[in-house]
Scaffold this motif. Structure first.
Motif, PDB file in Angstrom:
ATOM      1  N   TYR A 164      -9.553  -3.471  13.019  1.00  0.00           N
ATOM      2  CA  TYR A 164      -9.033  -4.330  12.059  1.00  0.00           C
ATOM      3  C   TYR A 164      -9.869  -4.435  10.997  1.00  0.00           C
ATOM      4  O   TYR A 164     -11.157  -4.505  11.078  1.00  0.00           O
TER       5      TYR A 164
ATOM      6  N   TYR B 172       0.844  -1.205  -0.033  1.00  0.00           N
ATOM      7  CA  TYR B 172       0.188  -0.080  -0.056  1.00  0.00           C
ATOM      8  C   TYR B 172       0.800   1.155  -0.209  1.00  0.00           C
ATOM      9  O   TYR B 172       1.910   1.229   0.715  1.00  0.00           O
TER      10      TYR B 172
ATOM     11  N   LYS C 223      -7.426   3.830  10.048  1.00  0.00           N
ATOM     12  CA  LYS C 223      -8.163   2.654   9.897  1.00  0.00           C
ATOM     13  C   LYS C 223      -7.352   1.334   9.646  1.00  0.00           C
ATOM     14  O   LYS C 223      -6.681   1.050   8.890  1.00  0.00           O
TER      15      LYS C 223
HETATM   16  N1  SME Z   1      -6.242  -6.216   7.321  1.00  0.00           N
HETATM   17  C1  SME Z   1      -5.818  -4.951   6.895  1.00  0.00           C
HETATM   18  C2  SME Z   1      -6.502  -4.559   5.807  1.00  0.00           C
HETATM   19  C3  SME Z   1      -5.947  -4.982   4.346  1.00  0.00           C
HETATM   20  S1  SME Z   1      -6.090  -6.537   4.056  1.00  0.00           S
HETATM   21  O1  SME Z   1      -5.094  -7.265   4.954  1.00  0.00           O
HETATM   22  C4  SME Z   1      -5.249  -6.891   2.396  1.00  0.00           C
HETATM   23  C5  SME Z   1      -5.979  -3.924   7.994  1.00  0.00           C
HETATM   24  O2  SME Z   1      -6.644  -4.235   9.001  1.00  0.00           O
HETATM   25  O3  SME Z   1      -5.541  -2.808   7.896  1.00  0.00           O
END
Ligand code: SME
Length: 137
Positions: free
Chosen positions: A83, A31, A59
């Motif tokens: 989460y 990301y 978040k």
């Molecule tokens: N679980 C992550 C969101 C992204 S997915 O794992 C691809 C989180 O709580 O930020």
């Protein structure tokens, strides 16, 4: 940064390599900060597609790392209140920030279907991966 096809292709290769070679790395993705916005945008990844292509700062595990600038190791995702679930098969997660010139510009995110699989060796290894990745951005 990261707005170009050859960089994305190389990041995708990194994701594929990690996901294929490390048995407990079931989903591997990057990301990145989305321009000037206070949010993350999904980059290259290996594993099941996720609905969570945009994550606001603060978040989920990813959004918290965008703010804390620190590794976040989650041995049991069910025990986390902030989460974002991407798949019901996921048991654990690790997120390691990616720094460019000292600035937190993104992260590598790994989900595991194995409970509590991540050790400090994973943290050191993923810090190394991110350092290498920052050199090709
Ligand atoms: N679980 C992550 C969101 C992204 S997915 O794992 C691809 C989180 O709580 O930020």
């Amino acid at each position: 940064e990261n707005n170009n096809e050859s960089v994305d292709n190389r990041l995708l290769e990194v994701c594929n390599l990690l996901q294929e070679t490390i048995s407990y790395y079931d989903w591997v993705g990057f990301y990145f900060k989305n321009g000037d916005k206070e949010e993350l945008k999904l980059g290259p990844y290996a594993g099941e597609p996720t609905d969570h292509t945009i994550i606001p700062f603060g978040k989920g595990i990813c959004g918290q790392v965008a703010v804390s600038n620190e590794n976040f190791v989650v041995p049991d995702v069910a025990a986390q209140d902030n989460y974002i679930a991407c798949s019901i098969t996921v048991k654990a997660e690790i997120v390691v920030p990616l720094f460019l010139n000292g600035e937190n510009i993104g992260q590598i995110d790994i989900d595991s279907n194995t409970p509590d699989p991540f050790t400090e060796a994973d943290e050191r290894f993923l810090e190394f991966v991110n350092q290498k990745v920052s050199q090709i951005l």
